[in-house]
Enzyme design. Structure first.
Site, PDB file in Angstrom:
ATOM      1  CG  HIS A  42      -0.789   0.688   2.602  1.00  0.00           C
ATOM      2  ND1 HIS A  42       0.302  -0.441   3.034  1.00  0.00           N
ATOM      3  CD2 HIS A  42       0.114   1.654   3.519  1.00  0.00           C
ATOM      4  CE1 HIS A  42       0.878  -0.163   4.037  1.00  0.00           C
ATOM      5  NE2 HIS A  42       0.713   1.442   4.071  1.00  0.00           N
TER       6      HIS A  42
HETATM    7  C1  UD1 Z   1      -2.867   5.246   5.162  1.00  0.00           C
HETATM    8  C2  UD1 Z   1      -1.665   6.034   6.282  1.00  0.00           C
HETATM    9  C3  UD1 Z   1       0.334   5.270   6.391  1.00  0.00           C
HETATM   10  C4  UD1 Z   1      -0.888   3.635   6.119  1.00  0.00           C
HETATM   11  C5  UD1 Z   1      -1.723   3.467   5.923  1.00  0.00           C
HETATM   12  C6  UD1 Z   1      -2.847   2.161   6.862  1.00  0.00           C
HETATM   13  C7  UD1 Z   1      -1.024   8.448   5.255  1.00  0.00           C
HETATM   14  C8  UD1 Z   1      -0.956   9.487   4.508  1.00  0.00           C
HETATM   15  N1  UD1 Z   1      -1.101   7.243   5.247  1.00  0.00           N
HETATM   16  O1  UD1 Z   1      -2.273   4.838   3.708  1.00  0.00           O
HETATM   17  O2  UD1 Z   1       0.773   5.653   7.094  1.00  0.00           O
HETATM   18  O3  UD1 Z   1       0.043   2.667   6.768  1.00  0.00           O
HETATM   19  O4  UD1 Z   1      -3.266   4.454   5.960  1.00  0.00           O
HETATM   20  O5  UD1 Z   1      -3.846   1.441   6.113  1.00  0.00           O
HETATM   21  O6  UD1 Z   1      -1.399   8.698   6.191  1.00  0.00           O
HETATM   22  N2  UD1 Z   1      -9.529   4.414  -0.146  1.00  0.00           N
HETATM   23  C9  UD1 Z   1     -10.658   3.809   0.304  1.00  0.00           C
HETATM   24  N3  UD1 Z   1     -10.946   3.335   0.914  1.00  0.00           N
HETATM   25  C10 UD1 Z   1     -10.753   3.526   2.551  1.00  0.00           C
HETATM   26  C11 UD1 Z   1      -9.424   3.880   2.604  1.00  0.00           C
HETATM   27  C12 UD1 Z   1      -8.883   4.818   1.876  1.00  0.00           C
HETATM   28  O7  UD1 Z   1     -11.212   3.270  -1.098  1.00  0.00           O
HETATM   29  O8  UD1 Z   1     -11.817   3.405   3.017  1.00  0.00           O
HETATM   30  C13 UD1 Z   1      -9.123   4.879  -1.253  1.00  0.00           C
HETATM   31  C14 UD1 Z   1      -8.656   6.225  -1.807  1.00  0.00           C
HETATM   32  O9  UD1 Z   1      -9.016   6.043  -3.212  1.00  0.00           O
HETATM   33  C15 UD1 Z   1      -7.031   7.010  -1.094  1.00  0.00           C
HETATM   34  C16 UD1 Z   1      -6.547   5.868  -1.123  1.00  0.00           C
HETATM   35  O10 UD1 Z   1      -7.509   4.695  -0.709  1.00  0.00           O
HETATM   36  O11 UD1 Z   1      -7.387   8.329  -1.614  1.00  0.00           O
HETATM   37  C17 UD1 Z   1      -5.467   6.015  -0.473  1.00  0.00           C
HETATM   38  O12 UD1 Z   1      -6.162   6.169   1.608  1.00  0.00           O
HETATM   39  P1  UD1 Z   1      -5.299   7.483   2.343  1.00  0.00           P
HETATM   40  O13 UD1 Z   1      -6.287   7.323   3.618  1.00  0.00           O
HETATM   41  O14 UD1 Z   1      -4.335   8.195   1.260  1.00  0.00           O
HETATM   42  O15 UD1 Z   1      -3.456   6.511   3.310  1.00  0.00           O
HETATM   43  P2  UD1 Z   1      -3.267   5.200   2.286  1.00  0.00           P
HETATM   44  O16 UD1 Z   1      -2.623   4.925   1.941  1.00  0.00           O
HETATM   45  O17 UD1 Z   1      -4.922   4.091   3.924  1.00  0.00           O
END
Ligand code: UD1
Length: 379
Positions: free
Chosen positions: A207
């Site tokens: 991820h």
């Molecule tokens: C975040 C944290 C990371 C942690 C991880 C655990 C930051 C910078 N990163 O990364 O340190 O290890 O969480 O998983 O805060 N999305 C969904 N559904 C959800 C959540 C996310 O579809 O419930 C998708 C969205 O398109 C989003 C992408 O995943 O843009 C990334 O999610 P984001 O919250 O930006 O960070 P993570 O990659 O999960």
């Protein structure tokens, strides 16, 4: 009778729900805890499922920040946490780990001069460009009380001259694992659902933006896995799913019959899958530690790690090059016999609750209530 100190705990993403659970349990009856969910993770399998499995009560406030750029996410968390702090006047704000939710909440607390405590302080990977590393450094330097999981983390805080009080507590992820592993083992084997027997498969998780948002890295990982002759079980994070679709690499993934992409799984199934895998291949920090504690060797798809103890013990190996180098590392990874005790004794959360009580007792004795310090917003 004096009231219990009010602690505002802020969580937002999967690993924070895990880190928060044992601390919340240890605080019960001694603190009035207000639980804030930022909403950074919002899918059922990324959020609610964890609350259900870990027995965390429903959050008192939900900030619904959702996805966005780093500044958008951090800014929304800061602004909405500030409103909750002003409304509820907590004695202390408690944050966990290294995400944008952690940083946003820390900024809100620091600017309002509400005492801030950080669980998993001092963790460093040595890579300044990494979003999580930026968050860690900024949060640590804004914190009044720093709970470090390892001696290595304490050393980082000492070297950087963090001004807050530093305590070596052990790692709350170990506490959570010890509290829940028996339940995980008692459940039907989650790998069996995919026709896989214990010890016969690799578990893959991905991820980190450095891997998912760079098509060469993501393609290189698939190239490496294509050369492997073991089944690979792959719970796919939404960010990674989106990247696979965007780059067309999803088609390459489906053309590899030994790769089994599945939806994200909850905490208990994840423990079960890690315990049953021959080898874990991951870019997650938390999973490096969990695999170690469960006795499964690990390859880390990153040039560096915050969890250097697992590498020193020979149970985790960094794999910075993908393709054939990854396939070779997968084939060759055999852990040593000895697996030293790491990450504390499973009682970090109790220590954290004691230290918080001690700190807030001293704040009260020294300067009366810290509430009120928070009620003078800069406008
Ligand atoms: C975040 C944290 C990371 C942690 C991880 C655990 C930051 C910078 N990163 O990364 O340190 O290890 O969480 O998983 O805060 N999305 C969904 N559904 C959800 C959540 C996310 O579809 O419930 C998708 C969205 O398109 C989003 C992408 O995943 O843009 C990334 O999610 P984001 O919250 O930006 O960070 P993570 O990659 O999960």
């Amino acid at each position: 009778m004096s009231r219990m100190p009010r602690v505002l705990s802020v969580v937002g993403v999967r690993p924070q729900f895990v880190k928060h659970a044992p601390v919340s349990e240890a605080m019960a009856g001694r603190f009035e805890e207000v639980l804030v969910h930022t909403g950074q993770h919002y899918d059922y399998a990324m959020s609610r499922l964890f609350f259900e499995e870990l027995g965390i009560r429903a959050p008192d406030r939900h900030l619904e920040v959702g996805s966005g750029t780093h500044a958008e996410q951090t800014g929304r968390v800061a602004e909405r946490t500030e409103a909750v702090i002003l409304e509820l006047a907590p004695d202390l704000v408690l944050v966990f780990g290294d995400t944008n939710s952690t940083l946003g909440a820390a900024l809100a607390a620091a600017k309002l001069r509400v005492p801030l405590a950080h669980v998993e302080a001092g963790v460093r990977a040595g890579l300044k460009e990494m979003a999580e590393e930026q968050n860690r450094v900024l949060v640590d330097h804004a914190s009044d009380v720093l709970f470090a999981p390892t001696a290595d983390a304490v050393a980082h805080l000492t070297r950087e001259a963090a001004h807050g009080a530093v305590h070596l507590t052990g790692d709350v992820m170990r506490d959570a694992l010890e509290q829940h592993v028996a339940r995980a083992r008692a459940r039907p084997d989650p790998a069996a659902r995919h026709g896989l027997a214990p010890g016969s498969y690799l578990l893959l998780t991905l991820h980190r933006a450095e891997n998912t948002d760079d098509p060469r890295a993501l393609g290189g990982i698939l190239d490496g896995l294509a050369l492997v002759d073991e089944p690979v079980l792959f719970p796919v994070h939404p960010r990674t799913r989106a990247a696979l679709d965007r780059t067309g690499l999803a088609a390459r993934l489906s053309a590899l019959p030994h790769l089994h992409p599945i939806d994200p799984v909850g905490y208990l199934d994840m423990l079960g899958l890690q315990a049953g895998a021959r080898l874990v291949v991951t870019d997650s920090g938390g999973i490096q530690k969990e695999a170690y504690l469960l006795g499964t060797p690990c390859l880390t798809l990153f040039p560096c790690t915050s969890w250097v103890e697992t590498v020193a013990a020979g149970w985790n190996r960094l794999v910075p090059e993908y393709g054939a180098a990854l396939a070779a590392a997968i084939r060759d990874m055999v852990p040593p016999e000895h697996r030293p005790e790491l990450y504390g004794d499973g009682r970090a959360a109790g220590r954290i609750a004691d230290l918080l009580a001690d700190y807030l007792g001293r704040v009260r004795a020294g300067g009366g209530s810290v509430r009120g310090a928070s009620s003078a917003p800069h406008r």
